[in-house]
Design a protein around this motif. Structure first.
Motif, PDB file in Angstrom:
ATOM      1  N   HIS A 106       0.943  -1.202  -0.061  1.00  0.00           N
ATOM      2  CA  HIS A 106      -0.044  -0.107  -0.015  1.00  0.00           C
ATOM      3  C   HIS A 106       0.678   1.297   0.180  1.00  0.00           C
ATOM      4  CE1 HIS A 106      -2.941   2.874   1.343  1.00  0.00           C
ATOM      5  NE2 HIS A 106      -3.789   2.086   0.899  1.00  0.00           N
ATOM      6  N   SER A 107       0.783   2.198  -1.067  1.00  0.00           N
ATOM      7  CA  SER A 107       1.687   3.078  -1.242  1.00  0.00           C
ATOM      8  C   SER A 107       1.545   4.082  -0.018  1.00  0.00           C
ATOM      9  CB  SER A 107       1.203   4.114  -2.474  1.00  0.00           C
ATOM     10  OG  SER A 107       1.143   3.174  -3.677  1.00  0.00           O
ATOM     11  N   LEU A 108       0.638   4.530   0.499  1.00  0.00           N
ATOM     12  CA  LEU A 108       0.558   5.416   1.695  1.00  0.00           C
ATOM     13  C   LEU A 108       1.015   4.621   2.816  1.00  0.00           C
ATOM     14  CD1 LEU A 108      -2.825   7.428   1.562  1.00  0.00           C
ATOM     15  CD2 LEU A 108      -0.691   8.208   0.852  1.00  0.00           C
ATOM     16  N   THR A 109       0.974   3.483   3.159  1.00  0.00           N
ATOM     17  CA  THR A 109       1.713   2.664   4.380  1.00  0.00           C
ATOM     18  C   THR A 109       2.854   2.629   4.265  1.00  0.00           C
ATOM     19  OG1 THR A 109      -0.473   1.289   4.579  1.00  0.00           O
ATOM     20  CG2 THR A 109       1.752   0.519   5.442  1.00  0.00           C
ATOM     21  N   GLY A 110       3.637   2.561   3.184  1.00  0.00           N
ATOM     22  CA  GLY A 110       5.079   2.627   3.055  1.00  0.00           C
ATOM     23  C   GLY A 110       5.673   4.140   3.062  1.00  0.00           C
ATOM     24  N   MET A 111       4.935   5.104   2.561  1.00  0.00           N
ATOM     25  CA  MET A 111       5.233   6.306   2.562  1.00  0.00           C
ATOM     26  C   MET A 111       5.383   6.852   3.934  1.00  0.00           C
ATOM     27  SD  MET A 111       6.605   7.380  -0.409  1.00  0.00           S
ATOM     28  CE  MET A 111       6.675   9.087   0.048  1.00  0.00           C
ATOM     29  N   ARG A 112       4.399   6.771   4.814  1.00  0.00           N
ATOM     30  CA  ARG A 112       4.238   6.889   6.233  1.00  0.00           C
ATOM     31  C   ARG A 112       5.531   6.357   6.999  1.00  0.00           C
ATOM     32  NH1 ARG A 112      -2.002   5.896   6.007  1.00  0.00           N
ATOM     33  NH2 ARG A 112      -2.753   8.088   5.581  1.00  0.00           N
ATOM     34  N   ARG A 113       5.637   4.969   6.625  1.00  0.00           N
ATOM     35  CA  ARG A 113       7.005   4.421   7.599  1.00  0.00           C
ATOM     36  C   ARG A 113       8.161   4.975   6.985  1.00  0.00           C
ATOM     37  NH1 ARG A 113       4.437  -2.035   6.765  1.00  0.00           N
ATOM     38  NH2 ARG A 113       3.067  -1.799   8.503  1.00  0.00           N
ATOM     39  N   TYR A 114       8.468   5.120   5.689  1.00  0.00           N
ATOM     40  CA  TYR A 114       9.639   5.454   5.278  1.00  0.00           C
ATOM     41  C   TYR A 114       9.992   6.928   5.779  1.00  0.00           C
ATOM     42  CZ  TYR A 114       9.603   1.866   1.514  1.00  0.00           C
ATOM     43  OH  TYR A 114       9.632   0.668   1.002  1.00  0.00           O
ATOM     44  N   LYS A 115       9.071   7.715   6.002  1.00  0.00           N
ATOM     45  CA  LYS A 115       9.207   9.186   6.899  1.00  0.00           C
ATOM     46  C   LYS A 115       9.450   9.050   7.961  1.00  0.00           C
ATOM     47  CE  LYS A 115       6.931  11.711   2.786  1.00  0.00           C
ATOM     48  NZ  LYS A 115       5.508  12.634   2.422  1.00  0.00           N
ATOM     49  N   GLN A 116       8.657   8.298   8.550  1.00  0.00           N
ATOM     50  CA  GLN A 116       8.654   8.125  10.038  1.00  0.00           C
ATOM     51  C   GLN A 116       9.969   7.810  10.434  1.00  0.00           C
ATOM     52  OE1 GLN A 116       8.601   4.766  12.020  1.00  0.00           O
ATOM     53  NE2 GLN A 116       8.413   5.901  13.816  1.00  0.00           N
ATOM     54  N   LEU A 152       8.321   5.896  -6.201  1.00  0.00           N
ATOM     55  CA  LEU A 152       9.413   6.725  -6.634  1.00  0.00           C
ATOM     56  C   LEU A 152       8.834   7.765  -7.611  1.00  0.00           C
ATOM     57  CD1 LEU A 152      11.849   4.059  -7.483  1.00  0.00           C
ATOM     58  CD2 LEU A 152      11.751   5.325  -5.584  1.00  0.00           C
ATOM     59  N   CYS A 153       7.784   7.816  -8.056  1.00  0.00           N
ATOM     60  CA  CYS A 153       7.449   8.923  -8.930  1.00  0.00           C
ATOM     61  C   CYS A 153       7.308  10.332  -8.356  1.00  0.00           C
ATOM     62  CB  CYS A 153       5.839   8.523  -9.671  1.00  0.00           C
ATOM     63  SG  CYS A 153       6.008   7.252 -10.891  1.00  0.00           S
ATOM     64  N   GLU A 154       7.261  11.308  -8.802  1.00  0.00           N
ATOM     65  CA  GLU A 154       6.940  12.599  -8.199  1.00  0.00           C
ATOM     66  C   GLU A 154       5.676  12.620  -7.361  1.00  0.00           C
ATOM     67  OE1 GLU A 154       8.587  16.166  -7.548  1.00  0.00           O
ATOM     68  OE2 GLU A 154       9.408  15.088  -9.254  1.00  0.00           O
ATOM     69  N   SER A 155       4.614  12.130  -7.854  1.00  0.00           N
ATOM     70  CA  SER A 155       3.371  12.048  -7.271  1.00  0.00           C
ATOM     71  C   SER A 155       2.666  10.672  -7.224  1.00  0.00           C
ATOM     72  CB  SER A 155       2.405  13.036  -7.679  1.00  0.00           C
ATOM     73  OG  SER A 155       3.053  14.375  -7.840  1.00  0.00           O
ATOM     74  N   LEU A 156       2.230  10.543  -5.905  1.00  0.00           N
ATOM     75  CA  LEU A 156       1.244   9.254  -6.018  1.00  0.00           C
ATOM     76  C   LEU A 156       0.184   9.405  -6.913  1.00  0.00           C
ATOM     77  CD1 LEU A 156       1.314   8.498  -2.101  1.00  0.00           C
ATOM     78  CD2 LEU A 156       3.164   7.528  -3.901  1.00  0.00           C
ATOM     79  N   SER A 157      -0.403   8.293  -7.531  1.00  0.00           N
ATOM     80  CA  SER A 157      -1.635   8.363  -8.220  1.00  0.00           C
ATOM     81  C   SER A 157      -2.592   8.922  -7.664  1.00  0.00           C
ATOM     82  CB  SER A 157      -1.701   6.936  -9.094  1.00  0.00           C
ATOM     83  OG  SER A 157      -1.906   5.870  -8.156  1.00  0.00           O
ATOM     84  N   ARG A 158      -2.903   8.488  -6.402  1.00  0.00           N
ATOM     85  CA  ARG A 158      -3.951   8.921  -5.701  1.00  0.00           C
ATOM     86  C   ARG A 158      -3.949  10.279  -5.347  1.00  0.00           C
ATOM     87  NH1 ARG A 158      -4.838   5.910  -0.266  1.00  0.00           N
ATOM     88  NH2 ARG A 158      -6.395   7.650   0.044  1.00  0.00           N
ATOM     89  N   ARG A 159      -3.015  11.056  -5.637  1.00  0.00           N
ATOM     90  CA  ARG A 159      -3.128  12.526  -5.449  1.00  0.00           C
ATOM     91  C   ARG A 159      -3.803  13.379  -6.035  1.00  0.00           C
ATOM     92  NH1 ARG A 159       2.276  16.418  -6.170  1.00  0.00           N
ATOM     93  NH2 ARG A 159       1.570  18.045  -4.876  1.00  0.00           N
ATOM     94  N   THR A 160      -4.536  12.588  -7.367  1.00  0.00           N
ATOM     95  CA  THR A 160      -5.545  13.291  -8.262  1.00  0.00           C
ATOM     96  C   THR A 160      -6.751  13.336  -7.654  1.00  0.00           C
ATOM     97  OG1 THR A 160      -5.766  10.989  -9.306  1.00  0.00           O
ATOM     98  CG2 THR A 160      -3.947  12.579 -10.307  1.00  0.00           C
ATOM     99  N   TYR A 161      -7.227  12.567  -6.478  1.00  0.00           N
ATOM    100  CA  TYR A 161      -8.355  12.497  -5.974  1.00  0.00           C
ATOM    101  C   TYR A 161      -8.514  12.417  -4.343  1.00  0.00           C
ATOM    102  CZ  TYR A 161      -7.423   7.333  -5.417  1.00  0.00           C
ATOM    103  OH  TYR A 161      -6.903   6.186  -5.080  1.00  0.00           O
ATOM    104  N   ASP A 162      -7.473  12.641  -3.724  1.00  0.00           N
ATOM    105  CA  ASP A 162      -7.248  12.618  -2.385  1.00  0.00           C
ATOM    106  C   ASP A 162      -6.402  13.655  -1.736  1.00  0.00           C
ATOM    107  OD1 ASP A 162      -6.833  11.721   0.404  1.00  0.00           O
ATOM    108  OD2 ASP A 162      -6.781   9.946  -0.230  1.00  0.00           O
ATOM    109  N   GLU A 163      -7.124  14.072  -0.682  1.00  0.00           N
ATOM    110  CA  GLU A 163      -6.775  15.577  -0.019  1.00  0.00           C
ATOM    111  C   GLU A 163      -5.346  15.261   0.530  1.00  0.00           C
ATOM    112  OE1 GLU A 163      -8.150  18.485  -0.319  1.00  0.00           O
ATOM    113  OE2 GLU A 163      -9.360  17.391  -1.684  1.00  0.00           O
TER     114      GLU A 163
END
Length: 311
Positions: A106-116, A152-163
């Motif tokens: 899950h993209s958001l799960t990973g991003m949160r963990r990597y940043k944390q 690894l992209c500039e933006s996660l794909s969900r950025r188009t529909y998620d706040e």
């Protein structure tokens, strides 16, 4: 092309992509090491490790074939109880490994963990991403599989529909992608391209990927090169329906003006952009011919080097 970021979607460990672009890259490095990070996998049955261990197993069996050639490969699992010494080891391997793979989940799960992890002991939310960019500057390869490709992209794909902020690590600059893509979802690509007109957007089917690099020209302009990869080497009959490239699928692309194109294996896309983003131009090599990106008409360019030298 010796890229610094590889993003891809696959059903299993297809031979052409995994061998030529990942294993051989590691074997040509100074320590022949692949670090696998399944940190985007979610908790299952109350265990932080169950999904991560399963994910590693889907890669380990393939890498085992190259152990006799000196390939060194291992995972690093996320835990909410990691110690400072554990993280010191992670940062060391992240810096030194010839190839790092961000796995699926899950993209958001990973991003949160990597940043944390960067914030936990060092107070630096961006530490993980900073090290990835330092790897890029040193010419090392970072791979994103499935959710990892999104990250690894500039933006996660969900950025188009998620706040949610939705920013990725940006190793594939000004780019968004969808994974396990079907042409029926090209409307999603059109929406992404419309919302983020400065981004290139791609739909990656199984089994396909993009080998990418970027840098700065003497003129100060920023260059990007995308090498498109399609792989139909996985031939287990029971998996046939999942391997879209075996059925002729290409990498789908929608322009920010709604125009459509499909890239096949071996095609190239070159993009040049001014530092302030006010000027952008692009060209693509399709079937040995160089076309102007916007008009899709032939040009007189003959190579990537020639394009970059002129801009």
């Amino acid at each position: 092309m010796r890229g610094t970021a590889l993003i891809y979607s696959s059903h299993n460990r297809c031979e052409y992509l995994h061998n030529n672009f990942i294993v051989q890259r590691a074997l040509s490095g100074w320590n022949k090491t692949i670090l696998f990070l399944p940190m985007s996998e979610t908790v299952q049955n109350g265990s932080e490790y169950e999904r991560q261990e399963f994910s590693w197993g889907t890669f380990r069996w393939y890498f085992d074939q190259f152990r006799h050639r000196g390939l060194n490969y291992f995972p690093f699992y996320y835990s909410s109880n990691l110690k400072r010494s554990d993280l010191d080891q992670l940062w060391w391997h992240l810096w030194h490994s010839d190839v790092v793979i961000l796995g699926g989940g899950h993209s958001l799960t990973g991003m949160r963990r990597y940043k944390q992890l960067g914030f936990q002991y060092d107070g630096e939310w961006g530490k993980f991403g900073r090290i990835l960019h330092e790897r890029r500057q040193r010419g090392l390869l970072t791979v994103g599989f499935s959710a990892g490709a999104d990250q690894l992209c500039e933006s996660l794909s969900r950025r188009t529909y998620d706040e949610y902020d939705g920013k990725g690590f940006g190793l594939v600059r000004n780019t968004m992608c969808t994974l396990h893509h079907e042409p029926s979802r090209n409307g999603d690509l059109a929406h992404m391209a419309h919302r983020f007109s400065d981004h290139m957007v791609f739909g990656l089917p199984n089994d396909a990927g993009i080998n990418h690099d970027f840098g700065v020209l003497p003129s100060g302009n920023i260059w990007q090169v995308y090498e498109f990869i399609t792989d139909n080497s996985w031939d287990l009959p029971s998996d046939s329906m999942h391997i879209r490239t075996r059925h002729g699928a290409k990498i789908e692309h929608v322009y920010n003006n709604g125009k459509h194109w499909s890239f096949g294996g071996g095609d190239l896309l070159v993009r040049c952009e001014s530092p302030d983003g006010r000027w952008r131009e692009a060209w693509m090599r399709v079937g040995g011919r160089w076309l102007h990106y916007w008009s899709q008409q032939p040009t007189w360019y003959g190579s990537v080097e020639e394009i970059l030298a002129k801009h």
